[in-house]
Design an enzyme around this catalytic site. Structure first.
Site, short mmCIF file in Angstrom:
data_model
loop_
_atom_site.label_atom_id
_atom_site.label_comp_id
_atom_site.label_asym_id
_atom_site.label_seq_id
_atom_site.Cartn_x
_atom_site.Cartn_y
_atom_site.Cartn_z
N HIS A 1 0.51 -10.97 21.11
CA HIS A 1 0.42 -9.85 20.18
C HIS A 1 0.94 -8.58 20.84
CE1 HIS A 1 -2.26 -12.24 17.54
NE2 HIS A 1 -2.91 -12.58 18.63
N ASP B 1 2.52 -1.72 17.14
CA ASP B 1 3.54 -0.74 16.74
C ASP B 1 2.80 0.38 16.00
OD1 ASP B 1 5.34 0.76 15.22
OD2 ASP B 1 6.36 -0.96 14.32
N HIS C 1 3.11 3.64 13.92
CA HIS C 1 4.09 4.44 13.16
C HIS C 1 4.00 5.92 13.55
CE1 HIS C 1 4.61 1.38 9.62
NE2 HIS C 1 4.84 0.85 10.81
N HIS D 1 0.33 -1.62 13.45
CA HIS D 1 0.27 -3.05 13.17
C HIS D 1 0.84 -3.84 14.32
CE1 HIS D 1 4.62 -3.47 12.21
NE2 HIS D 1 4.50 -2.24 11.72
N CYS D 2 0.50 -5.10 14.36
CA CYS D 2 1.08 -6.01 15.34
C CYS D 2 2.52 -6.33 14.92
CB CYS D 2 0.25 -7.29 15.42
SG CYS D 2 0.76 -8.39 16.75
N HIS E 1 1.75 -11.89 11.21
CA HIS E 1 0.63 -11.21 11.86
C HIS E 1 0.09 -10.08 11.00
CE1 HIS E 1 0.78 -12.77 16.21
NE2 HIS E 1 1.60 -13.53 15.50
N MET F 1 -3.54 -8.01 10.75
CA MET F 1 -3.39 -7.28 12.01
C MET F 1 -2.73 -5.92 11.78
SD MET F 1 -2.52 -9.16 15.53
CE MET F 1 -3.18 -8.42 17.03
N HIS G 1 -6.36 4.60 -7.54
CA HIS G 1 -6.87 5.33 -8.70
C HIS G 1 -8.39 5.30 -8.64
CE1 HIS G 1 -7.18 6.56 -12.96
NE2 HIS G 1 -8.17 5.68 -13.03
N GLU H 1 -3.94 11.59 -11.17
CA GLU H 1 -4.73 10.50 -11.76
C GLU H 1 -4.57 9.22 -10.95
OE1 GLU H 1 -1.62 10.47 -15.27
OE2 GLU H 1 -2.87 8.69 -15.43
N THR H 2 -3.37 8.99 -10.48
CA THR H 2 -3.05 7.81 -9.67
C THR H 2 -2.02 8.25 -8.66
OG1 THR H 2 -3.46 6.30 -11.52
CG2 THR H 2 -2.07 5.47 -9.76
N HIS I 1 -4.28 0.50 -9.10
CA HIS I 1 -4.07 0.50 -10.55
C HIS I 1 -2.91 -0.38 -11.00
CE1 HIS I 1 -4.54 1.82 -14.68
NE2 HIS I 1 -5.59 2.53 -14.32
#
Ligand SMILES: [Cu+2]
Length: 376
Positions: free
Chosen positions: A131, A134, A136, A171-172, A181, A186, A291, A315-316, A342
């Site tokens: 494993h 990463d 971001h 994330h992996c 993964h 993950m 939502h 709303e969303t 939603h």
């Protein structure tokens, strides 16, 4: 499945498979990794305060300052990777999950812009797979993935400077197996707060009373000839079948915090009328559209990056796959609120729903039942 290669334990450990040949990352790794290591070594961080943070499982978030006091710090976290049989619904359906710290998603980390994140990534020898991680929010070396490739029985320590404010997925990302993964659970998120806290885009502070972390996860559980979900003996056994389902892009489950119902009923998130609640929502692999039924997003950073002015009164909202968003809402009425994706099929048929249970006094001015349902 006939055209998919079976995969041996040895191949799993090596993280090498023909499946991922289309995405060859190896060529960029050595140079990027060396450059990152050299840069880190050139910076003197000895005067900075070190803080060790104990992470907590979602939907909770570890205690933190909203407005930073003092100079940037080095914030130490540890993530221990755990491969485990994991139930994804209330019908006994299981996947072999790959997790950071045992939860799906992994824990939320919080730092401030300008802080250094120092992560210890531990891959115990009880695991079978290679494993890495990463971020971001990090810059260089595939988000740190190039510096953190750990086999079972190994650990690595990554330090990066949090230069961008916002909520970011981590994330992996093992070569050739990234989507497997990630869709095995993950992934998680880190929140990098501006040093002076959240703002409304006009310079006004937006403090929050509570913060929750909702990690949305799509699972791709294979079915047998009768349509029943298959349970596998070991993590490697399900690989080829799972990949076949993944390639159809149709998840069997879309859930919040790892399992259908993980945040509903007794597990509902709580708040009180008048409290400002920050809802952090990540989706490492697919688009989503949160939502709050009966509520709103007062201030929403749809893509989660705090130096953009928030949208108001939504709303969303839309969070693209591979991102994390943030929504701030002051609850105004008591009751049970459903918080859903939603795409209502994903919410009601596949599991992407949570609850908030809110205490307080009802406001008749905002809503009144003028006539209870009665015969016409
Ligand atoms: Cu992994």
């Amino acid at each position: 499945m006939a055209n998919l290669p079976t995969i041996s334990r040895r191949a799993l450990l090596a993280g090498a498979t023909a499946i991922g040949a289309a995405v060859q990352l190896a060529a960029v790794l050595p140079a990027a990794a060396q450059e990152a290591a050299a840069t880190a070594a050139a910076v003197d961080l000895s005067t900075l305060e070190r803080v060790k943070v104990e992470l907590v499982p979602p939907p909770f978030v570890h205690a933190h300052e909203q407005v930073a006091t003092g100079a940037p710090k080095i914030v130490e976290f540890t993530l221990t990777i755990e491969e485990k049989l994991h139930e994804v619904d209330n019908d006994g359906t299981t996947v072999w999950a790959m997790t950071f710290n045992g939860s799906v998603p992994g824990p939320m980390m919080v730092v401030h812009e300008g802080d250094y994140v120092e992560l210890t990534l531990v891959n115990p020898d009880t695991n079978l797979m290679q494993h890495n991680i990463d971020f971001h929010s990090a810059t260089g070396a595939l988000g740190g993935a190039g510096l953190t490739i750990v086999n079972p029985g190994e650990k690595a320590i990554l330090r990066f400077k949090a230069t961008k404010a916002g909520v970011f997925v981590y994330h992996c990302a093992p070569e050739g197996m990234v989507p497997w993964h990630v869709t095995a659970g993950m992934n998680g998120a880190i929140m990098v707060l501006p040093r002076d806290g959240l703002k409304d885009g006009k310079g006004n502070a937006l403090p929050y009373d509570r913060v929750y972390y909702v990690g949305e996860q799509d699972f791709y559980v294979p079915r047998d000839a009768d349509g029943n979900f298959i349970a596998y003996e070991s993590i490697g056994d399900g690989y080829a079948d799972t990949l076949e389902v993944m390639r159809k892009l149709t998840p069997s489950h879309v859930v919040f915090n790892g399992k259908v119902g993980a945040l509903t009923g007794e597990n509902a998130m709580t708040a009180a009328v008048g409290e400002r609640v920050l809802i952090l929502h990540s989706q490492a692999n697919r688009d989503t559209r949160p939502h709050l039924i009966g509520g709103h997003g007062d201030y929403v950073w749809q893509t989660g990056k705090f130096h953009n002015a928030p949208d108001v009164d939504l709303e969303t909202w839309f969070i693209p796959g591979g991102a994390a968003g943030a929504a701030l809402y002051t609850f105004l009425q008591p009751g049970v609120y459903a918080y859903v994706n939603h795409n209502l099929i994903e919410a009601f048929e596949l599991g992407a729903a949570a609850h908030f249970t809110v205490t307080g006094d009802w406001n008749d001015d905002l809503m009144t039942g003028v006539l209870a349902p009665s015969p016409i």
